[in-house]
Design a protein around this motif. Structure first.
Motif, PDB file in Angstrom:
ATOM      1  N   LEU A 317       2.707  -8.120  -3.107  1.00 10.20           N
ATOM      2  CA  LEU A 317       1.716  -7.979  -4.174  1.00 10.20           C
ATOM      3  C   LEU A 317       0.318  -7.729  -3.616  1.00 10.20           C
ATOM      4  CD1 LEU A 317       1.190  -7.994  -7.173  1.00 10.20           C
ATOM      5  CD2 LEU A 317       1.034 -10.493  -7.111  1.00 10.20           C
ATOM      6  N   ASN A 318      -0.015  -8.353  -2.496  1.00 11.65           N
ATOM      7  CA  ASN A 318      -1.370  -8.137  -1.962  1.00 11.65           C
ATOM      8  C   ASN A 318      -1.573  -6.705  -1.466  1.00 11.65           C
ATOM      9  OD1 ASN A 318       0.267  -8.885   0.463  1.00 11.65           O
ATOM     10  ND2 ASN A 318      -1.684  -8.631   1.518  1.00 11.65           N
ATOM     11  N   GLN A 319      -0.491  -6.040  -1.040  1.00 15.25           N
ATOM     12  CA  GLN A 319      -0.618  -4.641  -0.604  1.00 15.25           C
ATOM     13  C   GLN A 319      -0.920  -3.738  -1.803  1.00 15.25           C
ATOM     14  OE1 GLN A 319      -0.305  -4.727   2.640  1.00 15.25           O
ATOM     15  NE2 GLN A 319       0.973  -6.524   2.927  1.00 15.25           N
ATOM     16  N   ILE A 320      -0.130  -3.876  -2.854  1.00 12.60           N
ATOM     17  CA  ILE A 320      -0.293  -2.988  -4.004  1.00 12.60           C
ATOM     18  C   ILE A 320      -1.590  -3.288  -4.754  1.00 12.60           C
ATOM     19  CG2 ILE A 320       1.131  -4.448  -5.521  1.00 12.60           C
ATOM     20  CD1 ILE A 320       0.947  -0.604  -5.623  1.00 12.60           C
ATOM     21  N   GLU A 321      -1.932  -4.565  -4.897  1.00  8.11           N
ATOM     22  CA  GLU A 321      -3.165  -4.909  -5.610  1.00  8.11           C
ATOM     23  C   GLU A 321      -4.387  -4.414  -4.839  1.00  8.11           C
ATOM     24  OE1 GLU A 321      -6.766  -6.572  -6.649  1.00  8.11           O
ATOM     25  OE2 GLU A 321      -5.789  -7.372  -4.832  1.00  8.11           O
ATOM     26  N   GLY A 322      -4.369  -4.559  -3.525  1.00  8.57           N
ATOM     27  CA  GLY A 322      -5.500  -4.099  -2.727  1.00  8.57           C
ATOM     28  C   GLY A 322      -5.731  -2.607  -2.858  1.00  8.57           C
ATOM     29  N   PHE A 323      -4.642  -1.852  -2.943  1.00  4.79           N
ATOM     30  CA  PHE A 323      -4.776  -0.403  -3.078  1.00  4.79           C
ATOM     31  C   PHE A 323      -5.232  -0.020  -4.482  1.00  4.79           C
ATOM     32  CE2 PHE A 323      -2.842   3.766  -4.092  1.00  4.79           C
ATOM     33  CZ  PHE A 323      -3.577   4.537  -3.212  1.00  4.79           C
ATOM     34  N   ILE A 324      -4.611  -0.599  -5.495  1.00  6.90           N
ATOM     35  CA  ILE A 324      -4.959  -0.243  -6.871  1.00  6.90           C
ATOM     36  C   ILE A 324      -6.396  -0.635  -7.185  1.00  6.90           C
ATOM     37  CG2 ILE A 324      -4.488  -0.915  -9.277  1.00  6.90           C
ATOM     38  CD1 ILE A 324      -1.539  -0.612  -8.654  1.00  6.90           C
ATOM     39  N   ARG A 325      -6.870  -1.738  -6.604  1.00  7.56           N
ATOM     40  CA  ARG A 325      -8.264  -2.144  -6.813  1.00  7.56           C
ATOM     41  C   ARG A 325      -9.232  -1.064  -6.323  1.00  7.56           C
ATOM     42  NH1 ARG A 325     -10.035  -5.751  -3.040  1.00  7.56           N
ATOM     43  NH2 ARG A 325      -8.003  -6.774  -3.237  1.00  7.56           N
ATOM     44  N   GLN A 326      -8.889  -0.409  -5.213  1.00 10.26           N
ATOM     45  CA  GLN A 326      -9.747   0.661  -4.704  1.00 10.26           C
ATOM     46  C   GLN A 326      -9.830   1.832  -5.678  1.00 10.26           C
ATOM     47  OE1 GLN A 326     -11.502   0.364  -1.841  1.00 10.26           O
ATOM     48  NE2 GLN A 326     -10.627  -1.666  -1.591  1.00 10.26           N
ATOM     49  N   ILE A 327      -8.718   2.137  -6.355  1.00 15.15           N
ATOM     50  CA  ILE A 327      -8.663   3.323  -7.217  1.00 15.15           C
ATOM     51  C   ILE A 327      -9.234   3.052  -8.602  1.00 15.15           C
ATOM     52  CG2 ILE A 327      -7.170   5.109  -8.189  1.00 15.15           C
ATOM     53  CD1 ILE A 327      -7.300   5.112  -5.123  1.00 15.15           C
ATOM     54  N   ILE A 328      -8.733   2.022  -9.280  1.00 13.85           N
ATOM     55  CA  ILE A 328      -9.150   1.806 -10.671  1.00 13.85           C
ATOM     56  C   ILE A 328     -10.340   0.860 -10.781  1.00 13.85           C
ATOM     57  CG2 ILE A 328      -6.772   2.168 -11.409  1.00 13.85           C
ATOM     58  CD1 ILE A 328      -6.695  -0.812 -12.228  1.00 13.85           C
ATOM     59  N   GLY A 329     -10.593   0.109  -9.711  1.00 11.87           N
ATOM     60  CA  GLY A 329     -11.733  -0.796  -9.710  1.00 11.87           C
ATOM     61  C   GLY A 329     -12.932  -0.149  -9.063  1.00 11.87           C
ATOM     62  N   TRP A 330     -12.895  -0.069  -7.745  1.00 13.27           N
ATOM     63  CA  TRP A 330     -14.081   0.366  -7.009  1.00 13.27           C
ATOM     64  C   TRP A 330     -14.468   1.805  -7.328  1.00 13.27           C
ATOM     65  CZ3 TRP A 330     -17.733  -2.370  -5.347  1.00 13.27           C
ATOM     66  CH2 TRP A 330     -18.707  -1.837  -4.502  1.00 13.27           C
ATOM     67  N   ARG A 331     -13.525   2.736  -7.301  1.00 16.69           N
ATOM     68  CA  ARG A 331     -13.860   4.147  -7.497  1.00 16.69           C
ATOM     69  C   ARG A 331     -14.456   4.392  -8.879  1.00 16.69           C
ATOM     70  NH1 ARG A 331     -11.115   9.061  -9.000  1.00 16.69           N
ATOM     71  NH2 ARG A 331     -11.831  10.807  -7.740  1.00 16.69           N
ATOM     72  N   GLU A 332     -13.845   3.831  -9.907  1.00  8.04           N
ATOM     73  CA  GLU A 332     -14.369   4.013 -11.264  1.00  8.04           C
ATOM     74  C   GLU A 332     -15.702   3.275 -11.432  1.00  8.04           C
ATOM     75  OE1 GLU A 332     -12.814   5.580 -14.093  1.00  8.04           O
ATOM     76  OE2 GLU A 332     -11.256   6.433 -12.800  1.00  8.04           O
ATOM     77  N   PHE A 333     -15.830   2.124 -10.770  1.00  6.98           N
ATOM     78  CA  PHE A 333     -17.045   1.316 -10.901  1.00  6.98           C
ATOM     79  C   PHE A 333     -18.257   2.028 -10.306  1.00  6.98           C
ATOM     80  CE2 PHE A 333     -19.719  -2.274  -9.188  1.00  6.98           C
ATOM     81  CZ  PHE A 333     -20.188  -2.716 -10.415  1.00  6.98           C
ATOM     82  N   VAL A 334     -18.113   2.605  -9.110  1.00  7.07           N
ATOM     83  CA  VAL A 334     -19.273   3.255  -8.492  1.00  7.07           C
ATOM     84  C   VAL A 334     -19.697   4.482  -9.306  1.00  7.07           C
ATOM     85  CG1 VAL A 334     -18.818   2.385  -6.174  1.00  7.07           C
ATOM     86  CG2 VAL A 334     -17.912   4.611  -6.826  1.00  7.07           C
ATOM     87  N   ARG A 335     -18.738   5.158  -9.915  1.00 10.94           N
ATOM     88  CA  ARG A 335     -19.105   6.279 -10.790  1.00 10.94           C
ATOM     89  C   ARG A 335     -19.902   5.786 -11.987  1.00 10.94           C
ATOM     90  NH1 ARG A 335     -16.290   8.556 -15.421  1.00 10.94           N
ATOM     91  NH2 ARG A 335     -16.994  10.694 -15.813  1.00 10.94           N
ATOM     92  N   ALA A 336     -19.484   4.679 -12.574  1.00  9.62           N
ATOM     93  CA  ALA A 336     -20.209   4.127 -13.718  1.00  9.62           C
ATOM     94  C   ALA A 336     -21.611   3.670 -13.320  1.00  9.62           C
ATOM     95  CB  ALA A 336     -19.411   2.963 -14.315  1.00  9.62           C
ATOM     96  N   ILE A 337     -21.727   3.050 -12.146  1.00  9.00           N
ATOM     97  CA  ILE A 337     -23.039   2.637 -11.631  1.00  9.00           C
ATOM     98  C   ILE A 337     -23.937   3.863 -11.454  1.00  9.00           C
ATOM     99  CG2 ILE A 337     -24.189   1.837  -9.521  1.00  9.00           C
ATOM    100  CD1 ILE A 337     -23.316  -0.537 -11.039  1.00  9.00           C
ATOM    101  N   TYR A 338     -23.397   4.901 -10.864  1.00  9.36           N
ATOM    102  CA  TYR A 338     -24.156   6.141 -10.603  1.00  9.36           C
ATOM    103  C   TYR A 338     -24.756   6.678 -11.894  1.00  9.36           C
ATOM    104  CZ  TYR A 338     -24.840  11.083  -9.249  1.00  9.36           C
ATOM    105  OH  TYR A 338     -25.353  12.339  -9.016  1.00  9.36           O
TER     106      TYR A 338
END
Length: 533
Positions: A317-338
């Motif tokens: 679970l930590n492998q898949i969650e860590g990867f998905i967090r990068q895509i739907i969390g961090w990537r979408e978040f920095v775009r929203a911040i921008y």
């Protein structure tokens, strides 16, 4: 393949008719083959794509970045034309090319007697502004469409959390999880926890057997010759006969499949690790494919989830969650911040840093092995993973007090995946803390101990990571405390900095003086030069 398909029109004079009611613009980062634009063919619609000096020259790019975008654009145009769509593609050197996005659109619209120009929402503020200021031909209307790529809207922060001075990625990430249902079960996170980041900080041993990265082998010599012929100023290295990045959708999907089959099972554990001699490790390296929209976040996440569901014993679970967090969390978040904070965001300099970047950022020639390795890798591959960017090159620039404008320009130019919407928040905010905490709650700085923990770089370094001050001391150790000393008043009310500030204030004054003097001497002798190899 860098040659255009024979079905592509390559000049205005070669168009079989000058009567296209609609012109549809496709930007270099809008290579989304699944877009609804392409579901039906129309004889009255002309798709247009342009290679332009406007795009090669707005910053100094790594040669692999320019070549990668042009090669992917040509392949996309060729695929559309082969599928029966009308496509006009102006190469960089064509006489019809005005080298300006809006000038090109105006010329095509006039030639084709067009009544409507279709546009997908651009992802960069500079292009948004260019269109806002453009006086389109009187006979043409502009019709805007979504790029049909992201999971969230530009203004999602305001929609979800209201107008605030700062936002937390974790709150955003959980909201996206709930919205999409990814890794959710009965309204709760699978496994009972939202975030497994603390389990994803393992280091790798030098003796570790690592999978070889999947690389491609494109002949891009014609594009390299084109850039040289046109005098485009680039930096970095390229093998024109062996370009390794995916430049078409099928290759991007192949790279994603390779990641889910061979790398995902160890990605979470080692996503922060760094190892000399191994530039790819367990990273997917799909960011270029994602940011050009050859892949979609939905496609990427669902491929990873399918692999996890099929192999739960191998992919924890930590492998898949860590990867998905990068895509739907961090990537979408920095775009929203921008989009929430632009355009003022691009000028923020909370710490008032003004030092030029050292010349070794363009050469890799430094005795600090972690920097030498990370920068040389960036120059060789136009790629470094997020910890190399954040905690090596970014950490040093922040500790040294380098100007955010200079740091931004380097990051925007050097990486093949760098487009301003994703680069700017990651660099100016996350890496350089120039926004004063709108994105991150504290500056991401560290001494040499963190780099030593997460890599083997320190073992063959000229400097001693265990030495804090004096002869042979690791510059990161000196600069870390020098940074804390310089900015202790700015961080006085930051609760996450309280412990480290307290430690500094308790130190003996003679020790503080020695650190200050040695750090300042090191900075004075860094050496700075223009952005040249």
């Amino acid at each position: 393949m860098t040659q255009l398909h024979s079905n592509c029109f390559t000049s205005l004079s070669k168009l079989p008719t000058n009567d296209y009611a609609e012109i549809a613009l496709i930007l270099g980062d809008q290579l989304n083959a699944s877009h609804s634009w392409y579901h039906q063919k129309s004889k009255r619609r002309l798709f247009v794509m342009f290679e332009m000096r406007q795009e090669t020259d707005y910053c100094r790019h790594h040669i692999q970045k320019v070549v990668g975008f042009f090669a992917a654009m040509r392949n996309f145009a060729s695929a559309l034309a082969k599928a029966g769509h009308n496509v006009l593609y102006l190469t960089l050197d064509h006489s019809d090319n005005k080298q300006s996005l809006t000038d090109n659109l105006a010329a095509v619209a006039k030639h084709c007697n067009s009544k409507e120009i279709l546009l997908q929402q651009p992802d960069e503020y500079r292009l948004d502004k260019q269109f806002d200021e453009w006086q389109a031909p009187d006979s043409c209307s502009l019709t805007w469409h979504d790029s049909e790529h992201f999971l969230t809207e530009r203004n999602v922060l305001n929609q979800w959390f209201g107008d605030k001075d700062n936002y937390l990625m974790e709150h955003f990430y959980r909201r996206v999880r709930k919205q999409t249902g990814y890794l959710m079960e009965d309204g709760k996170p699978v496994g009972g926890k939202w975030n497994y980041d603390k389990e994803n900080r393992k280091s790798l041993k030098a003796s570790a057997e690592l999978p070889e990265p999947l690389l491609f082998a494109h002949d891009v010599s014609a594009l390299v010759e084109l850039l040289e012929q046109e005098g485009v100023d680039t930096f970095g290295h390229i093998d024109p006969n062996n370009f390794i990045w995916p430049v078409q959708r099928s290759e991007a999907k192949q790279l994603l499949s390779y990641f889910t089959e061979h790398l995902l099972s160890r990605f979470g554990d080692y996503q922060d690790a760094m190892l000399e001699g191994h530039w790819a490790l367990y990273h997917a390296r799909i960011s270029f494919a994602l940011n050009t929209k050859m892949l979609s976040p939905k496609q990427v996440v669902e491929a990873a989830l399918s692999a996890w569901q099929a192999n739960p014993d191998d992919i924890s679970l930590n492998q898949i969650e860590g990867f998905i967090r990068q895509i739907i969390g961090w990537r979408e978040f920095v775009r929203a911040i921008y989009w929430h904070f632009m355009p003022a965001y691009a000028d923020s300099n909370f710490l008032e840093h003004e030092r030029p970047l050292p010349d070794f950022y363009w050469t890799g020639k430094t005795q600090m092995n972690c920097l030498q390795h990370s920068i040389t890798q960036s120059l060789d591959y136009a790629y470094a993973h997020h910890i190399q960017r954040l905690m090596v090159t970014g950490n040093f620039a922040l500790l040294a007090g380098c100007a955010p404008d200079a740091v931004d320009a380097w990051y925007l130019g050097v990486y093949i995946d760098a487009i301003e919407w994703v680069e700017l928040p990651n660099t100016r905010a996350m890496s350089q803390f120039a926004d004063g905490g709108k994105l991150a709650t504290k500056p991401y700085v560290s001494s040499g101990s963190y780099i030593n923990k997460m890599s083997n770089y320190c073992k063959s370094c000229h400097y001693d990571v265990q030495t804090k001050v004096g002869d042979g001391a690791c510059p990161f150790n000196l600069l870390y405390w020098h940074f804390i000393d310089r900015h202790q008043q700015r961080f006085a009310n930051n609760s996450r900095m309280a412990l480290i500030l307290s430690q500094w204030r308790k130190r003996d004054e003679s020790e503080k003086k020695e650190i200050r003097e040695q750090a300042e001497s090191f900075l004075a002798n860094l050496g700075n030069s223009p952005q040249q190899d």
